[in-house]
Design an enzyme around this catalytic site. Structure first.
Site, short mmCIF file in Angstrom:
data_model
loop_
_atom_site.label_atom_id
_atom_site.label_comp_id
_atom_site.label_asym_id
_atom_site.label_seq_id
_atom_site.Cartn_x
_atom_site.Cartn_y
_atom_site.Cartn_z
CB ILE A 15 -3.17 5.99 -34.79
CG1 ILE A 15 -2.40 6.79 -35.87
CG2 ILE A 15 -3.12 4.50 -34.52
CD1 ILE A 15 -0.61 6.75 -35.33
CG HIS A 16 -9.12 4.81 -35.07
ND1 HIS A 16 -10.31 3.90 -35.84
CD2 HIS A 16 -9.18 5.64 -35.46
CE1 HIS A 16 -10.67 4.29 -36.37
NE2 HIS A 16 -10.12 5.71 -36.21
N GLY A 17 -7.59 1.78 -33.88
CA GLY A 17 -7.88 0.26 -34.70
C GLY A 17 -8.19 0.12 -36.03
#
Length: 168
Positions: A15-17
């Site tokens: 999960i990242h931007g």
């Protein structure tokens, strides 16, 4: 009724931007399931990943075995879900255990020793390529896109081009 898997993605950043914003909006998901035995057994990483989920979207970190169990026991039936994996090996394992995946989006696989760059954000070793080849043989569509607005690129074509270039 089964789990409504809107996106299955391999991205070793999990999960990242980009995932949190673009993909969750484009797919209309309600929940992110990070599927990783390693992360599921690391309380700090689990906590950090849960914090990284966008507002209004729940996230869970589960082992591969747990994903197969919840997939089969209909716990998440009808729920709009994104599955996030760190490696093609993990995806292949859950597919072979009975999780029906139609397509896998390959987002990012970082470079490390023993791997070759396939694109500027995907690097693989022979084991990764073998896993992707098996997934393709099982009828799973393998597409490369970092964000939903990118044009879909067939991963197996990229691998073939890379091999062809290496032999000429």
């Amino acid at each position: 009724m089964v789990m409504d898997i809107r996106l299955t993605r391999i991205d070793d950043r999990l999960i990242h931007g980009q995932v949190a914003t673009a993909w969750s909006k484009a797919t209309g998901i309600e929940r992110i399931l990070v599927v990783s035995d390693e992360v599921a057994n690391d309380e700090l990483r689990k906590f950090l990943l849960k914090q990284a989920a966008p507002p209004g979207i729940k996230s869970n970190v589960v082992t591969k075995r747990k994903l197969v169990e919840v997939y089969q026991d209909h716990l998440f039936d009808g729920m709009k879900i994104m599955l996030l994996f760190a490696s093609p090996q993990d995806v292949l394992e859950v597919v072979q255990a009975g999780v029906d995946l139609k397509a896998v989006n390959i987002g990012g696989m970082r470079f490390c020793e023993g791997k070759k760059m396939i694109t500027n954000f995907i690097s693989m070793n022979e084991d990764d390529i073998a896993c992707f080849s098996t997934l393709a043989e099982l009828g799973v569509e393998l597409e490369v896109r970092q964000v939903p607005t990118d044009r879909k690129t067939d991963l197996m074509q990229l691998i073939k081009k890379r091999k062809d270039a290496a032999t000429t």
